[in-house]
Design a protein around this motif. Structure first.
Motif, short mmCIF file in Angstrom:
data_model
loop_
_atom_site.label_atom_id
_atom_site.label_comp_id
_atom_site.label_asym_id
_atom_site.label_seq_id
_atom_site.Cartn_x
_atom_site.Cartn_y
_atom_site.Cartn_z
N GLY A 23 17.90 43.86 44.78
CA GLY A 23 18.39 42.67 44.10
C GLY A 23 18.92 41.66 45.10
N GLY A 24 19.41 40.56 44.60
CA GLY A 24 19.92 39.51 45.47
C GLY A 24 18.85 38.58 45.97
N GLY A 26 16.71 36.92 43.98
CA GLY A 26 16.36 35.94 42.97
C GLY A 26 15.29 36.42 42.01
N LEU A 27 14.67 37.58 42.33
CA LEU A 27 13.66 38.16 41.44
C LEU A 27 14.33 39.02 40.37
CD1 LEU A 27 11.02 39.22 44.11
CD2 LEU A 27 10.98 37.19 42.65
N ALA A 28 13.69 39.11 39.23
CA ALA A 28 14.25 39.87 38.12
C ALA A 28 14.04 41.37 38.28
CB ALA A 28 13.61 39.42 36.81
N MET A 29 15.03 42.14 37.85
CA MET A 29 14.89 43.59 37.75
C MET A 29 14.84 43.88 36.24
SD MET A 29 16.15 46.92 37.39
CE MET A 29 17.90 46.87 37.33
N PRO A 30 13.67 44.31 35.73
CA PRO A 30 13.52 44.48 34.28
C PRO A 30 14.15 45.76 33.74
CG PRO A 30 11.50 45.08 35.39
CD PRO A 30 12.44 44.59 36.46
N VAL A 31 14.70 45.64 32.53
CA VAL A 31 15.20 46.79 31.79
C VAL A 31 14.62 46.69 30.38
CG1 VAL A 31 17.24 47.99 30.92
CG2 VAL A 31 17.35 46.82 33.12
N GLU A 32 13.89 47.72 29.97
CA GLU A 32 13.31 47.74 28.63
C GLU A 32 14.35 48.29 27.66
OE1 GLU A 32 9.36 49.39 26.23
OE2 GLU A 32 9.61 49.86 28.36
N LYS A 50 28.85 43.18 36.91
CA LYS A 50 29.48 41.87 37.05
C LYS A 50 29.99 41.62 38.47
CE LYS A 50 33.86 43.38 35.13
NZ LYS A 50 34.71 43.37 33.98
N GLU A 51 30.42 42.68 39.17
CA GLU A 51 30.92 42.51 40.55
C GLU A 51 29.80 42.12 41.52
OE1 GLU A 51 29.43 46.66 40.43
OE2 GLU A 51 30.65 45.49 39.06
N LEU A 52 28.55 42.29 41.09
CA LEU A 52 27.41 41.90 41.93
C LEU A 52 26.86 40.54 41.52
CD1 LEU A 52 25.51 45.31 42.08
CD2 LEU A 52 26.99 44.31 43.81
N ASP A 79 15.95 40.96 31.67
CA ASP A 79 15.82 40.79 33.11
C ASP A 79 17.19 40.61 33.73
OD1 ASP A 79 13.00 40.93 33.46
OD2 ASP A 79 12.80 38.92 32.63
N LEU A 80 17.47 41.39 34.77
CA LEU A 80 18.74 41.30 35.49
C LEU A 80 18.51 40.56 36.80
CD1 LEU A 80 20.10 44.94 35.00
CD2 LEU A 80 20.41 42.94 33.53
N TYR A 81 19.33 39.53 37.03
CA TYR A 81 19.27 38.75 38.27
C TYR A 81 20.58 38.97 39.01
CZ TYR A 81 15.39 36.39 35.99
OH TYR A 81 14.20 36.11 35.36
N PHE A 82 20.49 39.44 40.25
CA PHE A 82 21.67 39.78 41.03
C PHE A 82 21.90 38.76 42.14
CE2 PHE A 82 20.21 43.74 39.21
CZ PHE A 82 21.39 44.35 38.80
N LYS A 83 23.14 38.28 42.25
CA LYS A 83 23.50 37.40 43.37
C LYS A 83 23.70 38.23 44.64
CE LYS A 83 25.29 33.45 41.00
NZ LYS A 83 26.09 33.28 39.85
N ASN A 84 24.19 39.46 44.46
CA ASN A 84 24.43 40.37 45.58
C ASN A 84 23.63 41.65 45.36
OD1 ASN A 84 26.54 38.76 46.93
ND2 ASN A 84 27.64 39.15 45.02
N PRO A 85 23.13 42.26 46.43
CA PRO A 85 22.30 43.46 46.28
C PRO A 85 23.05 44.69 45.78
CG PRO A 85 22.20 42.57 48.54
CD PRO A 85 23.23 41.79 47.80
N ILE A 86 22.29 45.55 45.09
CA ILE A 86 22.78 46.86 44.67
C ILE A 86 22.68 47.77 45.89
CG2 ILE A 86 22.34 48.83 43.17
CD1 ILE A 86 20.85 46.87 41.30
N LYS A 87 23.77 48.36 46.30
CA LYS A 87 23.75 49.26 47.46
C LYS A 87 23.36 50.68 47.09
CE LYS A 87 24.98 46.14 50.42
NZ LYS A 87 24.03 45.62 51.36
N ASP A 88 23.70 51.11 45.87
CA ASP A 88 23.39 52.47 45.43
C ASP A 88 22.40 52.41 44.27
OD1 ASP A 88 23.30 55.12 44.60
OD2 ASP A 88 25.43 55.23 44.04
N GLY A 89 21.11 52.36 44.59
CA GLY A 89 20.07 52.26 43.57
C GLY A 89 20.04 53.43 42.62
N PHE A 90 20.23 54.65 43.15
CA PHE A 90 20.21 55.84 42.29
C PHE A 90 21.39 55.83 41.32
CE2 PHE A 90 17.41 57.21 45.69
CZ PHE A 90 16.37 57.80 44.98
N GLY A 91 22.56 55.43 41.79
CA GLY A 91 23.73 55.33 40.92
C GLY A 91 23.54 54.28 39.85
N ALA A 92 22.98 53.12 40.23
CA ALA A 92 22.73 52.04 39.27
C ALA A 92 21.72 52.49 38.22
CB ALA A 92 22.23 50.80 39.99
#
Length: 128
Positions: A23-24, A26-32, A50-52, A79-92
């Motif tokens: 993330g971060g 500008g591309l969308a991360m989709p959630v169905e 929200k912290e991201l 679609d989720l748009y993140f200003k800051n990257p997710i550091k723990d992808g597995f946790g997210a």
């Protein structure tokens, strides 16, 4: 489903795709999500990150109307748009999947058996 049923899953990309977090960009991360209570899930997904600086938006058809895009399974996409990257992808991924009404997320974690990266200095192959 295809990558889960395959004996190998090879990703091919250029070196611009290498990042320290998801993330971060500008591309969308989709959630169905199921249609029932989609607004509630949109708010919960946005609050989860929200912290991201996450902004959640319902994906629309794209024909200029305000009609939601409907998947082959009859669900909606948030679609989720993140200003800051997710550091723990597995946790997210775990947190997203734990929400009632979420069908699947677009993180595709741990599925690649090999990654082929093309860069200015040549080709790099990474394997599991």
């Amino acid at each position: 489903m295809v990558e889960a049923a395959s004996s190998s899953f090879i990703v091919v990309a250029d070196d611009s795709k290498l990042v320290s977090g998801l993330g971060g960009s500008g591309l969308a991360m989709p959630v169905e999500v199921v249609q029932f209570c989609w607004k509630y899930n949109l708010v919960r997904l946005q609050g989860l990150f929200k912290e991201l600086g996450c902004e959640a938006k319902l994906r629309l058809v794209g024909d200029g109307s305000e009609k939601p895009y409907v998947t082959d399974n009859g669900n909606y996409i948030v679609d989720l748009y993140f200003k800051n990257p997710i550091k723990d992808g597995f946790g997210a991924g775990k947190e997203i999947s734990a929400l009632e009404g979420v069908v699947e997320h677009g993180l595709f974690l741990g599925m690649a058996t090999s990654v082929i990266i093309a860069g200015k200095t040549g080709i790099e192959v990474m394997t599991k």
